[in-house]
Write a protein that holds these residues in place. Structure first.
Motif, PDB file in Angstrom:
ATOM      1  N   PRO A 258     -47.115  19.860   7.125  1.00  0.00           N
ATOM      2  CA  PRO A 258     -46.245  20.307   6.351  1.00  0.00           C
ATOM      3  C   PRO A 258     -47.005  21.381   5.526  1.00  0.00           C
ATOM      4  CG  PRO A 258     -46.480  17.965   6.416  1.00  0.00           C
ATOM      5  CD  PRO A 258     -47.605  18.441   6.862  1.00  0.00           C
ATOM      6  N   PRO A 259     -46.065  22.700   5.298  1.00  0.00           N
ATOM      7  CA  PRO A 259     -46.384  23.936   4.520  1.00  0.00           C
ATOM      8  C   PRO A 259     -46.255  23.453   3.150  1.00  0.00           C
ATOM      9  CG  PRO A 259     -44.023  24.079   5.420  1.00  0.00           C
ATOM     10  CD  PRO A 259     -44.297  22.630   5.826  1.00  0.00           C
ATOM     11  N   GLN A 260     -46.947  24.359   2.415  1.00  0.00           N
ATOM     12  CA  GLN A 260     -46.846  24.258   0.884  1.00  0.00           C
ATOM     13  C   GLN A 260     -45.460  24.541   0.215  1.00  0.00           C
ATOM     14  OE1 GLN A 260     -49.206  22.794  -1.070  1.00  0.00           O
ATOM     15  NE2 GLN A 260     -50.008  22.296   1.045  1.00  0.00           N
ATOM     16  N   HIS A 261     -44.912  25.567   1.206  1.00  0.00           N
ATOM     17  CA  HIS A 261     -43.525  25.963   0.432  1.00  0.00           C
ATOM     18  C   HIS A 261     -42.483  25.835   1.409  1.00  0.00           C
ATOM     19  CE1 HIS A 261     -45.577  27.792  -3.004  1.00  0.00           C
ATOM     20  NE2 HIS A 261     -46.526  28.143  -2.093  1.00  0.00           N
ATOM     21  N   LEU A 262     -41.314  25.468   1.141  1.00  0.00           N
ATOM     22  CA  LEU A 262     -40.171  25.418   1.993  1.00  0.00           C
ATOM     23  C   LEU A 262     -39.103  26.181   1.426  1.00  0.00           C
ATOM     24  CD1 LEU A 262     -39.892  21.329   2.488  1.00  0.00           C
ATOM     25  CD2 LEU A 262     -41.055  22.862   3.756  1.00  0.00           C
ATOM     26  N   ILE A 263     -38.495  26.912   2.461  1.00  0.00           N
ATOM     27  CA  ILE A 263     -37.389  28.056   1.939  1.00  0.00           C
ATOM     28  C   ILE A 263     -36.264  27.483   2.538  1.00  0.00           C
ATOM     29  CG2 ILE A 263     -36.747  30.446   1.829  1.00  0.00           C
ATOM     30  CD1 ILE A 263     -39.663  31.021   2.573  1.00  0.00           C
ATOM     31  N   SER A 264     -35.232  26.941   1.729  1.00  0.00           N
ATOM     32  CA  SER A 264     -34.225  26.481   2.049  1.00  0.00           C
ATOM     33  C   SER A 264     -33.074  27.687   2.281  1.00  0.00           C
ATOM     34  CB  SER A 264     -33.466  25.483   0.926  1.00  0.00           C
ATOM     35  OG  SER A 264     -32.138  25.207   1.114  1.00  0.00           O
ATOM     36  N   LEU A 265     -32.423  27.295   3.281  1.00  0.00           N
ATOM     37  CA  LEU A 265     -31.039  28.202   3.532  1.00  0.00           C
ATOM     38  C   LEU A 265     -29.875  27.868   3.279  1.00  0.00           C
ATOM     39  CD1 LEU A 265     -32.571  29.145   7.173  1.00  0.00           C
ATOM     40  CD2 LEU A 265     -33.163  30.235   4.925  1.00  0.00           C
ATOM     41  N   GLU A 266     -29.785  26.686   2.471  1.00  0.00           N
ATOM     42  CA  GLU A 266     -28.429  26.003   2.574  1.00  0.00           C
ATOM     43  C   GLU A 266     -27.469  26.846   1.381  1.00  0.00           C
ATOM     44  OE1 GLU A 266     -27.321  23.155   3.420  1.00  0.00           O
ATOM     45  OE2 GLU A 266     -29.115  23.057   4.792  1.00  0.00           O
ATOM     46  N   SER A 267     -28.025  27.898   0.631  1.00  0.00           N
ATOM     47  CA  SER A 267     -27.198  28.653  -0.140  1.00  0.00           C
ATOM     48  C   SER A 267     -26.948  29.780   0.324  1.00  0.00           C
ATOM     49  CB  SER A 267     -27.506  28.563  -1.630  1.00  0.00           C
ATOM     50  OG  SER A 267     -27.834  27.322  -2.113  1.00  0.00           O
ATOM     51  N   LEU A 268     -27.198  30.251   1.394  1.00  0.00           N
ATOM     52  CA  LEU A 268     -26.902  31.879   1.985  1.00  0.00           C
ATOM     53  C   LEU A 268     -25.556  31.763   2.704  1.00  0.00           C
ATOM     54  CD1 LEU A 268     -30.626  32.379   3.370  1.00  0.00           C
ATOM     55  CD2 LEU A 268     -29.414  32.729   1.093  1.00  0.00           C
ATOM     56  N   PRO A 269     -24.529  32.323   2.008  1.00  0.00           N
ATOM     57  CA  PRO A 269     -23.109  32.565   2.907  1.00  0.00           C
ATOM     58  C   PRO A 269     -23.101  33.044   4.340  1.00  0.00           C
ATOM     59  CG  PRO A 269     -23.357  34.007   0.960  1.00  0.00           C
ATOM     60  CD  PRO A 269     -24.563  33.213   0.931  1.00  0.00           C
ATOM     61  N   GLU A 270     -24.125  33.980   4.471  1.00  0.00           N
ATOM     62  CA  GLU A 270     -24.294  34.428   5.916  1.00  0.00           C
ATOM     63  C   GLU A 270     -24.340  33.444   6.979  1.00  0.00           C
ATOM     64  OE1 GLU A 270     -25.673  37.379   2.845  1.00  0.00           O
ATOM     65  OE2 GLU A 270     -25.719  35.584   3.334  1.00  0.00           O
ATOM     66  N   LEU A 271     -25.028  32.534   6.649  1.00  0.00           N
ATOM     67  CA  LEU A 271     -25.624  31.607   7.543  1.00  0.00           C
ATOM     68  C   LEU A 271     -24.518  30.309   7.779  1.00  0.00           C
ATOM     69  CD1 LEU A 271     -28.034  32.953   6.904  1.00  0.00           C
ATOM     70  CD2 LEU A 271     -29.525  31.276   7.191  1.00  0.00           C
ATOM     71  N   HIS A 272     -23.416  30.405   7.193  1.00  0.00           N
ATOM     72  CA  HIS A 272     -22.529  29.211   7.113  1.00  0.00           C
ATOM     73  C   HIS A 272     -21.154  29.833   7.789  1.00  0.00           C
ATOM     74  CE1 HIS A 272     -25.110  26.216   5.068  1.00  0.00           C
ATOM     75  NE2 HIS A 272     -25.503  27.402   4.477  1.00  0.00           N
ATOM     76  N   GLY A 273     -20.385  28.696   8.447  1.00  0.00           N
ATOM     77  CA  GLY A 273     -18.964  29.187   8.818  1.00  0.00           C
ATOM     78  C   GLY A 273     -18.765  29.593  10.331  1.00  0.00           C
ATOM     79  N   ILE A 274     -17.715  29.494  10.682  1.00  0.00           N
ATOM     80  CA  ILE A 274     -17.380  29.920  12.092  1.00  0.00           C
ATOM     81  C   ILE A 274     -16.152  30.584  12.162  1.00  0.00           C
ATOM     82  CG2 ILE A 274     -16.749  29.019  14.279  1.00  0.00           C
ATOM     83  CD1 ILE A 274     -18.300  26.149  13.812  1.00  0.00           C
ATOM     84  N   GLN A 275     -16.324  31.875  12.781  1.00  0.00           N
ATOM     85  CA  GLN A 275     -15.012  32.657  12.793  1.00  0.00           C
ATOM     86  C   GLN A 275     -14.879  32.977  14.277  1.00  0.00           C
ATOM     87  OE1 GLN A 275     -17.795  34.185  10.575  1.00  0.00           O
ATOM     88  NE2 GLN A 275     -16.907  32.613   9.036  1.00  0.00           N
TER      89      GLN A 275
END
Length: 297
Positions: free
Chosen positions: A55-72
């Motif tokens: 396990p790394p010392q730092h986890l960078i969460s991508l949950e709050s990045l709007p570009e990574l969510h949604g389907i068009q």
């Protein structure tokens, strides 16, 4: 700037929640090998618990990045954010049928509720990859300055050429184009062979998409295969033989050895490479034959 979420003795690792893709990128550059991007985290958690990865010392969460969510979706293509869960892909009517079929064959429902399409791709052996290869899907990356788009096939070729090199970019979107068939038929198939009935790593996974005219001549075709022991790949030798030809039993017989020769399924404790090659060739031949059989009914 990004916000640190956790830092205490009971949870000795720090979880960061960037608000933009630039912030996420800057955090990864700052912490380098001590940090990983994470969204659903299902595969990473399995690897950490099994000891396959530390396990790394730092986890960078991508949950709050709007570009990574949604389907068009429109008439030309469907765009899916890399942090969209597999379950969301299954629920959404805009998800292409072949990819939806793949998502249905990945893990158990509880894992699909958390696991993301991007995470399945980044594993390099995910069951979504044959479907993405068969649909000629493109991947959109952020390299710190620009957005870069490349086909799934190109990306996998690069990873195979430098197997120990980790992907330095951030995956943003998956673009699945649509075949504009003004005449004839567009058909696809997907099948996974596992060690047991469901929710298990792939022994062989195959996918295909073909456009045929009213006389059963193949206008275009893409075939792909992969496994849990090897990166998925396009079967270009078989494609070259089939394209422009009328689909027939004899043609499929000629195609079978080409698939077996080109496909590298890898080997592990559960199946040899030879077994996987044979299985992939058999499964694709059967899928093509079923197209002939169904049209003759």
């Amino acid at each position: 700037m990004a916000m640190e979420l956790y830092s205490n003795p009971e949870f000795p690792r720090q979880v960061w929640q960037p608000r933009t893709i630039v912030e996420a990128w800057q955090l990864k550059q700052q912490f380098a090998e001590q940090a990983v991007f994470v969204s659903g985290g299902t595969l990473l958690r399995t690897q950490w618990e099994s000891g396959a990865l530390l396990p790394p010392q730092h986890l960078i969460s991508l949950e709050s990045l709007p570009e990574l969510h949604g389907i068009q979706s429109d008439q030309q293509e469907t765009r899916i954010g890399s942090a969209v869960t597999l379950a969301a892909c299954l629920r959404d009517l805009r998800t292409p049928a072949l990819l939806k079929n793949a998502c249905l064959n990945i893990a158990a429902p509880s894992i699909r509720n958390m696991g993301t399409l991007g995470g399945n791709i980044m594993s390099t052996v995910g069951d979504s990859l044959p479907a993405l290869l068969a649909t000629d899907a493109r991947l959109v990356w952020f390299n710190g300055q620009n957005m870069i788009t490349q086909t799934t096939a190109e990306w996998l070729q690069q990873r195979r050429a430098a197997l120990l090199t980790k992907e330095p970019r951030l995956l943003l979107q998956i673009i699945v184009p649509r075949i504009a068939a003004t005449d004839g038929f567009v058909d696809s198939f997907y099948e996974k062979l596992g060690r047991r009935e469901a929710f298990c790593p792939s022994v062989v996974t195959i996918a295909g998409e073909l456009h045929t005219d009213t006389e059963n001549n193949i206008r275009s075709i893409r075939l792909a295969a992969g496994s849990a022991a090897s990166m998925a790949m396009r079967l270009t030798d078989a494609e070259a033989l089939l394209e422009g030809q009328q689909l027939s039993l004899r043609l499929i017989e000629y195609t079978h050895p080409l698939i077996k020769q080109q496909f590298n399924g890898g080997a592990d404790a559960f199946a040899s490479n030879e077994y996987r090659r044979q299985a992939a060739a058999n499964m694709i031949a059967a899928a093509l034959w079923s197209r002939i059989s169904s049209q003759n009914r």
